[in-house]
Design a protein around this motif. Structure first.
Motif, PDB file in Angstrom:
ATOM      1  N   SER A 240       0.848  -1.187   0.000  1.00 38.18           N
ATOM      2  CA  SER A 240       0.000   0.000   0.000  1.00 38.18           C
ATOM      3  C   SER A 240       0.882   1.236   0.000  1.00 38.18           C
ATOM      4  CB  SER A 240      -0.920   0.020   1.228  1.00 38.18           C
ATOM      5  OG  SER A 240      -1.855  -1.041   1.181  1.00 38.18           O
ATOM      6  N   ALA A 241       0.705   2.082  -1.016  1.00 37.83           N
ATOM      7  CA  ALA A 241       1.582   3.233  -1.203  1.00 37.83           C
ATOM      8  C   ALA A 241       1.267   4.351  -0.227  1.00 37.83           C
ATOM      9  CB  ALA A 241       1.456   3.748  -2.630  1.00 37.83           C
ATOM     10  N   ALA A 242       2.276   5.116   0.116  1.00 36.93           N
ATOM     11  CA  ALA A 242       2.099   6.323   0.911  1.00 36.93           C
ATOM     12  C   ALA A 242       1.436   7.390   0.046  1.00 36.93           C
ATOM     13  CB  ALA A 242       3.454   6.807   1.429  1.00 36.93           C
ATOM     14  N   PRO A 243       0.835   8.411   0.661  1.00 38.57           N
ATOM     15  CA  PRO A 243       0.195   9.488  -0.115  1.00 38.57           C
ATOM     16  C   PRO A 243       1.175  10.123  -1.101  1.00 38.57           C
ATOM     17  CG  PRO A 243      -0.398   9.675   2.198  1.00 38.57           C
ATOM     18  CD  PRO A 243       0.645   8.602   2.117  1.00 38.57           C
ATOM     19  N   GLY A 244       0.693  10.314  -2.320  1.00 35.22           N
ATOM     20  CA  GLY A 244       1.485  10.990  -3.340  1.00 35.22           C
ATOM     21  C   GLY A 244       2.477  10.130  -4.077  1.00 35.22           C
ATOM     22  N   GLU A 245       2.576   8.851  -3.735  1.00 34.49           N
ATOM     23  CA  GLU A 245       3.542   7.963  -4.381  1.00 34.49           C
ATOM     24  C   GLU A 245       2.881   7.183  -5.506  1.00 34.49           C
ATOM     25  OE1 GLU A 245       6.425   8.533  -3.635  1.00 34.49           O
ATOM     26  OE2 GLU A 245       7.009   8.209  -1.547  1.00 34.49           O
ATOM     27  N   LEU A 246       3.449   7.273  -6.712  1.00 33.48           N
ATOM     28  CA  LEU A 246       2.903   6.580  -7.875  1.00 33.48           C
ATOM     29  C   LEU A 246       3.974   5.655  -8.448  1.00 33.48           C
ATOM     30  CD1 LEU A 246       0.999   9.514  -9.646  1.00 33.48           C
ATOM     31  CD2 LEU A 246       0.044   7.704  -8.206  1.00 33.48           C
ATOM     32  N   LEU A 247       3.594   4.424  -8.695  1.00 36.15           N
ATOM     33  CA  LEU A 247       4.523   3.415  -9.195  1.00 36.15           C
ATOM     34  C   LEU A 247       4.541   3.433 -10.712  1.00 36.15           C
ATOM     35  CD1 LEU A 247       6.372   1.000  -8.329  1.00 36.15           C
ATOM     36  CD2 LEU A 247       4.366  -0.460  -8.690  1.00 36.15           C
ATOM     37  N   ASN A 248       5.715   3.666 -11.319  1.00 37.03           N
ATOM     38  CA  ASN A 248       5.820   3.637 -12.783  1.00 37.03           C
ATOM     39  C   ASN A 248       6.306   2.265 -13.241  1.00 37.03           C
ATOM     40  OD1 ASN A 248       8.598   3.586 -12.286  1.00 37.03           O
ATOM     41  ND2 ASN A 248       8.851   5.795 -12.667  1.00 37.03           N
ATOM     42  N   ASP A 249       6.437   2.100 -14.558  1.00 34.40           N
ATOM     43  CA  ASP A 249       6.821   0.798 -15.103  1.00 34.40           C
ATOM     44  C   ASP A 249       8.212   0.378 -14.653  1.00 34.40           C
ATOM     45  OD1 ASP A 249       4.410   0.673 -16.389  1.00 34.40           O
ATOM     46  OD2 ASP A 249       5.178   1.348 -18.330  1.00 34.40           O
ATOM     47  N   SER A 250       9.110   1.345 -14.532  1.00 36.75           N
ATOM     48  CA  SER A 250      10.463   1.013 -14.105  1.00 36.75           C
ATOM     49  C   SER A 250      10.469   0.511 -12.660  1.00 36.75           C
ATOM     50  CB  SER A 250      11.357   2.249 -14.225  1.00 36.75           C
ATOM     51  OG  SER A 250      12.648   1.989 -13.717  1.00 36.75           O
ATOM     52  N   GLY A 251       9.710   1.172 -11.788  1.00 39.76           N
ATOM     53  CA  GLY A 251       9.626   0.730 -10.400  1.00 39.76           C
ATOM     54  C   GLY A 251       8.993  -0.640 -10.284  1.00 39.76           C
ATOM     55  N   ALA A 252       7.948  -0.878 -11.097  1.00 35.37           N
ATOM     56  CA  ALA A 252       7.296  -2.187 -11.069  1.00 35.37           C
ATOM     57  C   ALA A 252       8.260  -3.282 -11.505  1.00 35.37           C
ATOM     58  CB  ALA A 252       6.063  -2.171 -11.963  1.00 35.37           C
ATOM     59  N   ALA A 253       9.088  -2.997 -12.512  1.00 37.48           N
ATOM     60  CA  ALA A 253      10.055  -3.982 -12.990  1.00 37.48           C
ATOM     61  C   ALA A 253      11.093  -4.292 -11.913  1.00 37.48           C
ATOM     62  CB  ALA A 253      10.740  -3.470 -14.258  1.00 37.48           C
ATOM     63  N   ARG A 254      11.538  -3.270 -11.174  1.00 39.42           N
ATOM     64  CA  ARG A 254      12.504  -3.511 -10.103  1.00 39.42           C
ATOM     65  C   ARG A 254      11.886  -4.350  -8.986  1.00 39.42           C
ATOM     66  NH1 ARG A 254      13.648   1.946 -11.127  1.00 39.42           N
ATOM     67  NH2 ARG A 254      12.572   2.607  -9.213  1.00 39.42           N
ATOM     68  N   LEU A 255      10.630  -4.090  -8.663  1.00 38.58           N
ATOM     69  CA  LEU A 255       9.961  -4.898  -7.653  1.00 38.58           C
ATOM     70  C   LEU A 255       9.843  -6.351  -8.103  1.00 38.58           C
ATOM     71  CD1 LEU A 255       7.075  -2.587  -6.360  1.00 38.58           C
ATOM     72  CD2 LEU A 255       9.022  -3.431  -5.046  1.00 38.58           C
ATOM     73  N   GLU A 256       9.472  -6.563  -9.361  1.00 38.40           N
ATOM     74  CA  GLU A 256       9.331  -7.936  -9.866  1.00 38.40           C
ATOM     75  C   GLU A 256      10.674  -8.670  -9.853  1.00 38.40           C
ATOM     76  OE1 GLU A 256       6.491  -8.724 -13.174  1.00 38.40           O
ATOM     77  OE2 GLU A 256       6.476  -6.541 -13.355  1.00 38.40           O
ATOM     78  N   SER A 257      11.741  -7.955 -10.190  1.00 35.79           N
ATOM     79  CA  SER A 257      13.060  -8.581 -10.160  1.00 35.79           C
ATOM     80  C   SER A 257      13.457  -8.961  -8.738  1.00 35.79           C
ATOM     81  CB  SER A 257      14.097  -7.617 -10.755  1.00 35.79           C
ATOM     82  OG  SER A 257      15.406  -8.159 -10.667  1.00 35.79           O
ATOM     83  N   ALA A 258      13.195  -8.055  -7.780  1.00 39.80           N
ATOM     84  CA  ALA A 258      13.500  -8.361  -6.386  1.00 39.80           C
ATOM     85  C   ALA A 258      12.620  -9.497  -5.880  1.00 39.80           C
ATOM     86  CB  ALA A 258      13.297  -7.110  -5.523  1.00 39.80           C
ATOM     87  N   GLY A 259      11.365  -9.544  -6.328  1.00 37.97           N
ATOM     88  CA  GLY A 259      10.462 -10.620  -5.936  1.00 37.97           C
ATOM     89  C   GLY A 259      10.944 -11.976  -6.419  1.00 37.97           C
ATOM     90  N   ALA A 260      11.471 -12.031  -7.654  1.00 40.84           N
ATOM     91  CA  ALA A 260      11.995 -13.295  -8.186  1.00 40.84           C
ATOM     92  C   ALA A 260      13.195 -13.770  -7.377  1.00 40.84           C
ATOM     93  CB  ALA A 260      12.370 -13.107  -9.654  1.00 40.84           C
ATOM     94  N   THR A 261      14.029 -12.833  -6.939  1.00 44.12           N
ATOM     95  CA  THR A 261      15.183 -13.193  -6.114  1.00 44.12           C
ATOM     96  C   THR A 261      14.735 -13.762  -4.768  1.00 44.12           C
ATOM     97  OG1 THR A 261      16.530 -11.467  -7.157  1.00 44.12           O
ATOM     98  CG2 THR A 261      17.276 -12.305  -5.019  1.00 44.12           C
ATOM     99  N   ILE A 262      13.725 -13.148  -4.175  1.00 40.84           N
ATOM    100  CA  ILE A 262      13.213 -13.628  -2.895  1.00 40.84           C
ATOM    101  C   ILE A 262      12.582 -15.006  -3.052  1.00 40.84           C
ATOM    102  CG2 ILE A 262      11.455 -13.207  -1.130  1.00 40.84           C
ATOM    103  CD1 ILE A 262      11.966 -10.223  -1.509  1.00 40.84           C
ATOM    104  N   ALA A 263      11.816 -15.203  -4.128  1.00 38.99           N
ATOM    105  CA  ALA A 263      11.209 -16.514  -4.365  1.00 38.99           C
ATOM    106  C   ALA A 263      12.284 -17.597  -4.434  1.00 38.99           C
ATOM    107  CB  ALA A 263      10.384 -16.481  -5.649  1.00 38.99           C
ATOM    108  N   ALA A 264      13.377 -17.320  -5.139  1.00 40.06           N
ATOM    109  CA  ALA A 264      14.457 -18.301  -5.237  1.00 40.06           C
ATOM    110  C   ALA A 264      15.080 -18.575  -3.869  1.00 40.06           C
ATOM    111  CB  ALA A 264      15.514 -17.803  -6.222  1.00 40.06           C
TER     112      ALA A 264
END
Length: 481
Positions: A240-264
């Motif tokens: 859940s984002a803090a007020p005024g914070e918007l996630l762009n495509d680049s941020g989403a890609a970094r989260l997905e990459s970090a998520g894959a590392t955690i899954a492994a």
């Protein structure tokens, strides 16, 4: 987590260093915002504890005045510190346990009692449930009500039971990201690397989450974790984002990459860890990347789809036992009505016992999810309707059930109870009413109205949905003479 249909809003941040209590009573003291009179915050004479309060504090008396002491148990003698003084009672915390109760146990958690996720880890779980049930029985008697028969309480394992949790997030002055539950008796966060009450997989995930949040510079105020059932469980991580914070495509890609590392790191496939995002002020989460449907099991035959933000009973074992208890008490027949139906936790099992089920829920998205769950399980005898159950129900909703007698009316309301629906409920003259309560006080209020309408309180069952806490839920069966 105590049961509610609404989302918790953003909270402030803060923190304190993690340290292990030095003695059985250490760690209970919380510095109050102000202290007067002079006797407040001074060590007191030994106190004999006589009872346990509804919120899990020990109760003793000094010159007839009640003293509520955090960390104390019935039968104990403790030294304690008074933290506030009112006209009719004092409040404080344990300094040292002088004579321990035989029911006292080692908490088994390095964060206890600072972390507010648990309040009774120092008390044997079975004994804690007995105290909670005794307090509820006393409340019923004080209200002038009576239960004809108490059935055996429903209880699962005391650790590793939470398949969902919401954690607050904070950043330290040096930029580190910390997650945890709120400290006891404060708004600060107790940073956690693991948690005994979470499922083992969610507990292991907890220690990996700071690296996930460090992948973006955006502020996140809360993380919701959910573990699905099945041989290959899916972990849903909802941010859940803090007020005024918007996630762009680049941020989403970094989260997905970090998520894959955690899954492994957790020996999971990438598909077993899903990331979800919600902008500030939005109700619904959206998946980041592909997200297959995750499920929880109501029985070997029935599955419910689960997604972040939708209400879910956090204790899977007790929920399944509760559903079985409902089916054992329900007489079966032609028509069952399920109020506050959610996504079908009770509607789907009841459809196997009744020719027709009417499920009523206040949120359109839950109504749609409930209908989808019925279809996915091959059930075609449930009618899902949307109605605001926090307001008096419309007469049109009353007319439909009156065409045929209601054999069972099941109510599973939030903490506020079903006050707005009680006139409608009484007028249906349903043969049986099963009330699932997450707040005994509102159950007592609504039960009084049912008894005035000609019902008798036939059965009651205590539900220990949240072991190691003072929270108690209950199932009540009412029948007409």
């Amino acid at each position: 987590m105590k049961k509610t249909r609404s989302q918790r809003g953003p909270r402030g941040t803060g923190g304190q260093p993690s340290r292990r209590p030095r003695s059985p009573g250490a760690g209970w003291a919380a510095r109050p915002p102000h202290r007067s009179p002079a006797s407040v915050d001074q060590p007191m004479q030994p106190l004999q504890i006589e009872a346990l309060s509804h919120d899990g504090r020990g109760i003793g008396r000094v010159d007839g005045k009640a003293c509520f002491v955090r960390g104390a148990l019935p039968g104990e003698q403790v030294s304690w510190r008074r933290e506030s003084s009112q006209r009719n009672f004092d409040q404080g915390s344990v300094v040292e346990v002088l004579v321990p109760s035989p029911q006292r146990q080692p908490p088994g958690c390095e964060y206890y009692p600072r972390c507010g996720g648990c309040s009774l880890r120092h008390l044997d779980a079975g004994a804690a449930l007995a105290y909670k049930q005794q307090n509820f029985i006393a409340d019923i008697e004080r209200a002038g009500l009576s239960v004809e028969q108490w059935l055996a309480p429903l209880q699962g394992g005391s650790d590793g039971y939470r398949r969902r949790a919401r954690l607050a997030v904070q950043k330290t002055r040096d930029g580190r990201v910390e997650l945890g539950f709120r400290n006891a008796a404060s708004r600060r966060i107790e940073p956690l690397q693991h948690c005994r009450v979470l499922t083992p997989l969610l507990s292991a995930l907890l220690g990996e989450l700071p690296s996930l949040l460090a992948a973006i510079t955006l502020g996140v105020v809360e993380v919701e974790l959910t573990e699905s059932d099945g041989a290959e469980p899916v972990l849903l991580v909802a941010l859940s984002a803090a007020p005024g914070e918007l996630l762009n495509d680049s941020g989403a890609a970094r989260l997905e990459s970090a998520g894959a590392t955690i899954a492994a790191a957790l020996s999971l496939s990438p598909a077993q860890l899903q990331l979800w995002w919600r902008d500030h002020g939005e109700r619904d989460f959206r998946p980041l990347g592909a997200a297959s449907t995750a499920h929880i099991a109501l029985s070997q035959q029935l599955l419910l789809a689960c997604r972040p933000g939708q209400f879910l009973q956090v204790n899977g074992a007790v929920n399944r036992a509760m559903v079985e208890q409902v089916l054992a008490l329900a007489g079966g027949g032609e028509l069952a009505v399920d109020l506050f139906a959610g996504v079908g936790n009770f509607s789907l099992p009841l459809a196997r016992r009744y020719r027709r089920v009417i499920a009523v829920e206040g949120l359109p998205e839950l109504v749609a999810s409930g209908a989808a769950n019925a279809a996915a399980n091959g059930i075609d005898n449930i009618e899902f309707h949307c109605a605001d159950l926090n307001r008096p129900l419309p007469k049109t909703l009353l007319d439909a059930p009156r065409r045929e007698r209601i054999d069972l009316l099941l109510i599973d309301p939030p903490r506020s109870g079903a006050a707005a629906a009680m006139d409608w409920i009484g007028a249906t003259q349903a043969k049986q009413i099963l009330y699932i309560s997450c707040h005994p006080a509102t159950l007592l209020r609504d039960a009084g109205q049912l008894l005035a309408a000609g019902y008798r309180w036939r059965r009651a069952v205590a539900l220990d949905m949240f072991p190691h806490t003072a929270h108690l839920e209950a199932l009540a069966l009412f029948e007409r003479d």
